[in-house]
Design a protein around this motif. Structure first.
Motif, PDB file in Angstrom:
ATOM      1  N   ASP A  94       0.856  -1.190   0.000  1.00 51.16           N
ATOM      2  CA  ASP A  94       0.000   0.000   0.000  1.00 51.16           C
ATOM      3  C   ASP A  94       0.889   1.237   0.000  1.00 51.16           C
ATOM      4  OD1 ASP A  94      -2.371  -1.408   0.125  1.00 51.16           O
ATOM      5  OD2 ASP A  94      -2.691  -1.081   2.257  1.00 51.16           O
ATOM      6  N   THR A  95       0.504   2.235  -0.774  1.00 56.38           N
ATOM      7  CA  THR A  95       1.229   3.503  -0.801  1.00 56.38           C
ATOM      8  C   THR A  95       0.280   4.597  -1.287  1.00 56.38           C
ATOM      9  OG1 THR A  95       3.297   4.577  -1.491  1.00 56.38           O
ATOM     10  CG2 THR A  95       2.161   3.238  -3.155  1.00 56.38           C
ATOM     11  N   ILE A  96       0.801   5.785  -1.518  1.00 59.01           N
ATOM     12  CA  ILE A  96       0.019   6.884  -2.081  1.00 59.01           C
ATOM     13  C   ILE A  96       0.618   7.254  -3.431  1.00 59.01           C
ATOM     14  CG2 ILE A  96      -0.609   7.796   0.180  1.00 59.01           C
ATOM     15  CD1 ILE A  96       1.436  10.096  -0.428  1.00 59.01           C
ATOM     16  N   ASP A 100      -4.705   6.996  -2.178  1.00 57.77           N
ATOM     17  CA  ASP A 100      -4.118   5.765  -1.669  1.00 57.77           C
ATOM     18  C   ASP A 100      -4.329   4.656  -2.694  1.00 57.77           C
ATOM     19  OD1 ASP A 100      -3.327   6.488   1.111  1.00 57.77           O
ATOM     20  OD2 ASP A 100      -5.469   6.911   1.299  1.00 57.77           O
ATOM     21  N   LYS A 125      -4.761  13.304  -1.926  1.00 57.88           N
ATOM     22  CA  LYS A 125      -4.151  12.101  -1.346  1.00 57.88           C
ATOM     23  C   LYS A 125      -4.892  10.913  -1.941  1.00 57.88           C
ATOM     24  CE  LYS A 125      -3.044   9.831   2.987  1.00 57.88           C
ATOM     25  NZ  LYS A 125      -3.975   8.798   3.387  1.00 57.88           N
TER      26      LYS A 125
END
Length: 133
Positions: free
Chosen positions: A37-39, A125, A123
């Motif tokens: 998981d990241t942005i 995700d 943002k």
């Protein structure tokens, strides 16, 4: 047994072997493997991000492209939507392993997990997957 498979052009075998008929057969061992998981970084630097983000939905697939000639970071991975519009980049602290996987021929992509406006940037995700076939 030989009469079960005909050798004329109308058999199932001929259809399966044909490349240009638009038939896509599933690969029984094909799968998408969740990695991380990241942005999406850099959304505040994307022209027209207001319009683009309106078209992004949860679970939408985003595509990854390498930019090895990038003068700021040779491991950079550009993120685009399905319409080939740049959304941003994988954050620099996350891109080293993924860029090496992509350089080795692995197919990586993301899926949008959530999005929200935070000041002058979005943002977004994402979850990163590797497609195995």
């Amino acid at each position: 047994m030989s009469d079960l498979i005909k050798k004329d052009g109308d058999t199932l075998i001929a259809i399966i072997k044909a490349r240009n008929n638009g038939l896509v057969l599933p690969n029984p061992f094909e799968r998408d493997i969740y990695l991380f998981d990241t942005i999406i970084a850099g959304t505040s630097h994307i022209d027209d991000i207001e319009r683009i983000q309106e078209t992004l939905n949860i679970d939408d697939k985003v595509l990854f492209y390498r930019e090895p000639e990038n003068k700021f970071d040779p491991q950079v991975i550009r993120v685009e939507n399905q319409k080939e519009e740049k959304i941003g980049y994988i954050p620099q602290q996350d891109n080293i392993v993924f860029s090496r996987l992509m350089d080795a021929g692995k197919i990586l992509f993301g899926k949008i997990k959530s999005k929200e406006k935070c000041g002058n940037w979005y943002k977004i995700d994402i979850r990163i997957y590797m497609h195995e076939n």
